[in-house]
Design an enzyme around this catalytic site. Sequence first.
Site, mmCIF file in Angstrom:
data_model
loop_
_atom_site.group_PDB
_atom_site.id
_atom_site.type_symbol
_atom_site.label_atom_id
_atom_site.label_comp_id
_atom_site.label_asym_id
_atom_site.label_seq_id
_atom_site.Cartn_x
_atom_site.Cartn_y
_atom_site.Cartn_z
ATOM 1 N N ARG A 1 2.698 -11.965 9.821
ATOM 2 C CA ARG A 1 1.530 -12.457 8.848
ATOM 3 C C ARG A 1 2.190 -13.293 7.837
ATOM 4 O O ARG A 1 1.447 -14.046 7.101
ATOM 5 C CB ARG A 1 1.191 -11.004 8.200
ATOM 6 C CG ARG A 1 -0.051 -11.200 7.426
ATOM 7 C CD ARG A 1 -0.498 -9.756 6.878
ATOM 8 N NE ARG A 1 -1.559 -9.585 6.000
ATOM 9 C CZ ARG A 1 -1.664 -8.509 5.092
ATOM 10 N NH1 ARG A 1 -0.744 -7.433 5.347
ATOM 11 N NH2 ARG A 1 -2.665 -8.592 4.125
ATOM 12 N N GLU B 1 -6.035 -5.191 -9.446
ATOM 13 C CA GLU B 1 -6.562 -4.158 -9.231
ATOM 14 C C GLU B 1 -5.193 -3.086 -8.478
ATOM 15 O O GLU B 1 -4.289 -3.749 -7.907
ATOM 16 C CB GLU B 1 -7.462 -4.344 -7.744
ATOM 17 C CG GLU B 1 -7.873 -3.096 -7.289
ATOM 18 C CD GLU B 1 -9.192 -3.418 -6.312
ATOM 19 O OE1 GLU B 1 -9.932 -4.462 -6.572
ATOM 20 O OE2 GLU B 1 -9.080 -3.178 -4.946
ATOM 21 N N GLU C 1 -6.083 4.234 -0.905
ATOM 22 C CA GLU C 1 -7.215 4.464 -0.027
ATOM 23 C C GLU C 1 -6.880 5.389 0.837
ATOM 24 O O GLU C 1 -5.741 5.254 1.703
ATOM 25 C CB GLU C 1 -7.715 3.075 0.568
ATOM 26 C CG GLU C 1 -8.360 2.094 -0.392
ATOM 27 C CD GLU C 1 -8.892 1.006 0.216
ATOM 28 O OE1 GLU C 1 -9.905 0.398 0.116
ATOM 29 O OE2 GLU C 1 -7.957 0.094 0.823
ATOM 30 N N ASP D 1 -4.678 0.092 -5.768
ATOM 31 C CA ASP D 1 -5.408 0.834 -4.979
ATOM 32 C C ASP D 1 -4.791 1.862 -4.263
ATOM 33 O O ASP D 1 -3.782 1.744 -3.607
ATOM 34 C CB ASP D 1 -5.893 -0.058 -3.832
ATOM 35 C CG ASP D 1 -6.930 -1.036 -4.193
ATOM 36 O OD1 ASP D 1 -7.818 -0.618 -5.052
ATOM 37 O OD2 ASP D 1 -7.035 -1.760 -3.650
ATOM 38 N N ARG E 1 -1.425 -7.105 -0.125
ATOM 39 C CA ARG E 1 -0.137 -6.621 -0.300
ATOM 40 C C ARG E 1 -0.242 -4.955 0.176
ATOM 41 O O ARG E 1 0.206 -4.096 -0.376
ATOM 42 C CB ARG E 1 0.254 -6.508 -1.616
ATOM 43 C CG ARG E 1 0.391 -8.044 -2.473
ATOM 44 C CD ARG E 1 0.946 -7.890 -3.609
ATOM 45 N NE ARG E 1 1.253 -9.034 -4.026
ATOM 46 C CZ ARG E 1 0.689 -9.698 -5.205
ATOM 47 N NH1 ARG E 1 -0.307 -8.923 -5.930
ATOM 48 N NH2 ARG E 1 0.900 -10.788 -5.674
ATOM 49 N N THR F 1 -2.016 1.758 0.258
ATOM 50 C CA THR F 1 -2.113 1.165 -1.147
ATOM 51 C C THR F 1 -2.022 -0.433 -0.979
ATOM 52 O O THR F 1 -1.495 -0.971 -0.347
ATOM 53 C CB THR F 1 -0.855 1.684 -1.908
ATOM 54 O OG1 THR F 1 0.364 1.337 -1.145
ATOM 55 C CG2 THR F 1 -0.805 3.191 -2.102
#
Length: 293
Positions: A279, A106, A110, A108, A134, A124
């Site tokens: 993270r 995918e 957004e 992306d 990511r 993204t």
Amino acid sequence: MACLLWTVSVSFLVLASMVMSTAPKQAVDVPFSRNYQPTWAYDHIKYYNDGKEIQLLLDKYTGTGFQSKGNYLFGHFSMDIKMVPNDSAGTVTAFYLSSQNNEHDEIDFEFLGNRSGQPYILQTNVFTGGKGDREQRIFLWFDPTKAYHKYSVLWNMYQIVFFVDNVPIRVFKNCKDLKVKFPFEQPMKIYSSLWNADDWATRGGLEKTDWSKAPFVAAYKSFHINGCEASVNDKYCETQGKRWWDQKEYQDLDADQYKRLKWVRKKWTIYNYCNDRSRYPTMPAECKRDRDI
Ligand SMILES: *[C@@H]1O[C@H](CO)[C@@H](O)[C@H](O)[C@H]1NC(C)=O
Ligand SMILES: *[C@@H]1O[C@H](CO)[C@@H](O)[C@H](O)[C@H]1NC(C)=O
């Protein structure tokens, strides 16, 4: 192809715009319905200008979306979008490519709305073999609700590039040598949608959608596709040899494009998973390439 080779000799600036107009050698204003169809809530899509322009509507009952009729393996895909104006907090407008299987790929865009006068965020993401996480987030250098802007994806064997107008805002390099999966065999459809995401989108879900402002409207035009069309089980695109998007000038950004990308990094980036050590205590492998930018 002659045109493509010719661009190599002209200035980088012109080259950058030629790159993006490679495909539009075909008519730029293709009617929506040539390559796309509604996905759900058909009555929340409005058509204008002989179907060359559409609007997606979101109200408290439903959002809506559309998808390409075909599946594509590599190419260049873009659309011009004017985001939901004024108070758009809680809304998300998305433009993405996705394969339709379990370990899916995918790509992306957004667009996270905001209260009137507050800036949109463009998030993204890239999923390969089912793995995402990511995210990168940027502010835009213009108000995306005031006019149409072009959002595009270049996808080939070497890289995935996200462009806003002609500015590359993100590059995901093929890092197979670093054991990172890269999308190269699963055809993807192109999707777009407008929906309510006020559980997470604006300031982490703190700002709620104000339904008294509904319907929320995002406008679209210039539904451009220049890719290798394939059916999901077809290896056609892999065996047809090099397409324009695999030519030398598309295998990497040029110097001017790197300069612009650095500018986006320095001035407009608000989050990059590659730099998020809480993270990812160990930097994800593909970020080694990202660091060089
Ligand atoms: C957005 O706000 C402007 C003024 O701030 C107003 O003129 C316009 O009608 C509003 N648009 C919508 C869709 O509410
Ligand atoms: C909305 O505006 C606020 C305040 O300027 C900002 O902190 C936030 O990042 C903006 N975007 C979103 C999607 O929350």
